[in-house]
Design a protein around this motif. Structure first.
Motif, PDB file in Angstrom:
ATOM      1  N   LYS A   1       5.516   4.488  -6.129  1.00 22.71           N
ATOM      2  CA  LYS A   1       6.628   3.593  -6.409  1.00 22.71           C
ATOM      3  C   LYS A   1       6.107   2.280  -7.014  1.00 22.71           C
ATOM      4  O   LYS A   1       4.927   1.949  -6.900  1.00 22.71           O
ATOM      5  CB  LYS A   1       7.403   3.282  -5.124  1.00 22.71           C
ATOM      6  CG  LYS A   1       8.040   4.495  -4.466  1.00 22.71           C
ATOM      7  CD  LYS A   1       8.769   4.061  -3.183  1.00 22.71           C
ATOM      8  CE  LYS A   1       9.381   5.257  -2.476  1.00 22.71           C
ATOM      9  NZ  LYS A   1      10.025   4.858  -1.192  1.00 22.71           N
ATOM     10  N   ARG A   2       7.019   1.526  -7.643  1.00 21.07           N
ATOM     11  CA  ARG A   2       6.629   0.218  -8.201  1.00 21.07           C
ATOM     12  C   ARG A   2       6.441  -0.780  -7.060  1.00 21.07           C
ATOM     13  O   ARG A   2       7.339  -0.946  -6.220  1.00 21.07           O
ATOM     14  CB  ARG A   2       7.692  -0.287  -9.174  1.00 21.07           C
ATOM     15  CG  ARG A   2       7.419  -1.691  -9.710  1.00 21.07           C
ATOM     16  CD  ARG A   2       8.443  -2.075 -10.743  1.00 21.07           C
ATOM     17  NE  ARG A   2       8.266  -1.322 -11.967  1.00 21.07           N
ATOM     18  CZ  ARG A   2       7.438  -1.658 -12.940  1.00 21.07           C
ATOM     19  NH1 ARG A   2       6.718  -2.757 -12.828  1.00 21.07           N
ATOM     20  NH2 ARG A   2       7.315  -0.926 -14.018  1.00 21.07           N
TER      21      ARG A   2
ATOM     22  N   GLY B   1      -6.126  -3.840 -14.083  1.00 23.44           N
ATOM     23  CA  GLY B   1      -7.244  -3.007 -13.659  1.00 23.44           C
ATOM     24  C   GLY B   1      -6.830  -2.002 -12.591  1.00 23.44           C
ATOM     25  O   GLY B   1      -7.236  -0.831 -12.627  1.00 23.44           O
ATOM     26  N   PHE B   2      -6.021  -2.481 -11.632  1.00 23.25           N
ATOM     27  CA  PHE B   2      -5.511  -1.581 -10.596  1.00 23.25           C
ATOM     28  C   PHE B   2      -4.643  -0.477 -11.211  1.00 23.25           C
ATOM     29  O   PHE B   2      -4.721   0.696 -10.826  1.00 23.25           O
ATOM     30  CB  PHE B   2      -4.698  -2.378  -9.569  1.00 23.25           C
ATOM     31  CG  PHE B   2      -5.506  -2.790  -8.372  1.00 23.25           C
ATOM     32  CD1 PHE B   2      -6.594  -3.637  -8.505  1.00 23.25           C
ATOM     33  CD2 PHE B   2      -5.178  -2.332  -7.107  1.00 23.25           C
ATOM     34  CE1 PHE B   2      -7.341  -4.030  -7.416  1.00 23.25           C
ATOM     35  CE2 PHE B   2      -5.925  -2.704  -5.993  1.00 23.25           C
ATOM     36  CZ  PHE B   2      -7.014  -3.560  -6.148  1.00 23.25           C
ATOM     37  N   ASN B   3      -3.769  -0.846 -12.143  1.00 20.67           N
ATOM     38  CA  ASN B   3      -2.889   0.143 -12.781  1.00 20.67           C
ATOM     39  C   ASN B   3      -3.696   1.215 -13.511  1.00 20.67           C
ATOM     40  O   ASN B   3      -3.382   2.413 -13.449  1.00 20.67           O
ATOM     41  CB  ASN B   3      -1.939  -0.541 -13.758  1.00 20.67           C
ATOM     42  CG  ASN B   3      -0.842  -1.310 -13.041  1.00 20.67           C
ATOM     43  OD1 ASN B   3      -0.477  -0.958 -11.921  1.00 20.67           O
ATOM     44  ND2 ASN B   3      -0.321  -2.353 -13.648  1.00 20.67           N
TER      45      ASN B   3
ATOM     46  N   SER C   1       0.827  -1.225   0.000  1.00 19.43           N
ATOM     47  CA  SER C   1       0.000   0.000   0.000  1.00 19.43           C
ATOM     48  C   SER C   1       0.849   1.257   0.000  1.00 19.43           C
ATOM     49  O   SER C   1       0.588   2.210  -0.765  1.00 19.43           O
ATOM     50  CB  SER C   1      -0.932   0.009   1.222  1.00 19.43           C
ATOM     51  OG  SER C   1      -1.915  -0.975   1.090  1.00 19.43           O
ATOM     52  N   SER C   2       1.882   1.266   0.866  1.00 15.87           N
ATOM     53  CA  SER C   2       2.705   2.484   0.980  1.00 15.87           C
ATOM     54  C   SER C   2       3.438   2.765  -0.332  1.00 15.87           C
ATOM     55  O   SER C   2       3.547   3.918  -0.760  1.00 15.87           O
ATOM     56  CB  SER C   2       3.702   2.341   2.133  1.00 15.87           C
ATOM     57  OG  SER C   2       4.531   1.195   1.933  1.00 15.87           O
ATOM     58  N   ASP C   3       3.948   1.698  -0.998  1.00 20.92           N
ATOM     59  CA  ASP C   3       4.636   1.906  -2.268  1.00 20.92           C
ATOM     60  C   ASP C   3       3.684   2.431  -3.343  1.00 20.92           C
ATOM     61  O   ASP C   3       4.021   3.347  -4.107  1.00 20.92           O
ATOM     62  CB  ASP C   3       5.278   0.601  -2.751  1.00 20.92           C
ATOM     63  CG  ASP C   3       6.513   0.235  -1.928  1.00 20.92           C
ATOM     64  OD1 ASP C   3       7.012   1.104  -1.198  1.00 20.92           O
ATOM     65  OD2 ASP C   3       6.961  -0.924  -2.018  1.00 20.92           O
TER      66      ASP C   3
END
Length: 358
Positions: free
Chosen positions: A109-110, A137-139, A102-104
């Protein structure tokens, strides 16, 4: 001829093994395969996941996977070493979401999700495709982008054929092959050894009448098997197959073909034992490589090409064309091939077969 038919029918029905393999065994097969595969298209694949992420996106990702319906995500214990956990429990599919997921993502960040899989498991490609689709889908969502191209899938047939629809023609072909082949190989070799053919030659019965009485019996047996398997598949597993008159010529020509082939093998071999061995060498590859239990489309190309040399392939393909696809062109082609093979093998069997040994 009809007297010989009556005697052969009585002897056959007294042989419990022959009766079992001709009518009961195919029904057991359709019950077994139907129970295993008739609902396979509706089952989701179980995938184990270890979510190390305390943020909202890890749980959201797994929830989205579950909502696809293609996979069912079960959580592994949080204190487990994930690869060891999968190996210890013999699980083939696993997803590891790292603690910084989640934080990335929120920091731009990747972030990487690890998919564990077993290459030998046939469901690996399905799970991989579903996970990659959800990642895409998330991307798109994170990039505030929307899909501009989509795919809609429709069946070429409103009533899409299921596995059980293909299994019924396959098992009818199985019965047309096995009963005459195994029976006639042993019968011809045994009659030849015991000089029973010589005794028959002293009766008014001709070779053609003897052969015709056997064909009539196996045609009748195959028709009974056809009714039994079609009824079992339709009423127990909801099979959608057509009952047409095109089935009849395949049963008649198929019975003639394999009665002749069995008689040919039993006649040219020197002993009952060698007749049985050659009969098995011919029958078993034909039984498993002609599309009896599984469609040729799942076989390697080179193996599917080999299947085209077997007569049983054209019987099963013809029965499938008329009972499942209602494809008259393919049905007529297969029937013509079966008719030609039937003519060649029957002619060879009659030429070689003799009442009396030289």
């Amino acid at each position: 001829m009809f007297a010989d038919f009556a005697v052969f029918r009585r002897e056959y029905l007294r042989n419990k093994e022959g009766f079992f393999f001709a009518l009961v065994f195919p029904v057991i097969l359709i019950l077994l395969f139907g129970a295993i595969f008739s609902n396979s298209g509706h089952n989701s694949i179980t995938v184990y996941a270890l979510n190390q992420d305390d943020g909202p996106l890890g749980s959201n990702f797994l929830q989205t996977l579950n909502q696809t319906g293609a996979v069912k995500v079960l959580l592994a214990p949080s204190n487990s070493t994930f690869p060891d956990y999968l190996l210890k429990h013999s699980y083939s599919q696993g997803i590891l979401i790292p603690a910084t997921f989640s934080s990335d993502v929120l920091a731009g960040k990747r972030a990487n999700i690890t998919l564990y899989s077993n290459p030998a498991d046939t469901s690996t490609q399905i799970v991989s495709g579903v996970v990659n689709a959800v990642v895409e889908g998330f991307n798109l969502h994170l990039a505030n982008a929307t899909s501009t191209i989509s795919v809609s899938q429709k069946s070429v047939n409103e009533s899409s054929p299921s596995y059980i629809d293909f299994l019924i023609p396959g098992l009818i072909g199985f019965t047309i092959l096995t009963s005459p082949m195994f029976s006639m190989v042993n019968l011809s070799a045994e009659y030849k050894k015991s000089k029973f053919f010589k005794q028959l030659s002293l009766t008014p019965l001709t070779k053609g009448e003897w052969l015709t009485s056997k064909i009539l019996w196996y045609v009748m047996l195959s028709l009974i098997a056809f009714v039994l398997m079609t009824a079992t598949g339709t009423f127990l597993f909801g099979a959608r197959v057509q009952i047409t008159l095109w089935v009849v010529p395949f049963i008649i020509l198929g019975s003639l073909l394999f009665v002749s082939l069995g008689m040919l093998v039993g006649t040219i071999t020197k002993s009952i034992e060698s007749a049985g061995v050659i009969g098995n060498i011919i029958t078993f590859p034909m039984m498993f490589l002609s599309g009896t239990f599984f469609p040729l489309s799942i076989m390697p190309d080179w193996l599917a090409r080999i299947a085209h040399i077997f007569p049983l392939y054209y019987i099963i393909d013809g029965l499938t064309s008329t009972m499942v696809y209602d494809n008259l062109t393919s049905t007529v082609f297969d029937l013509a091939v079966v008719g030609l093979l039937c003519l060649i093998i029957s002619f060879a069997a009659v030429r070689v077969f003799k009442w009396r040994e030289e």
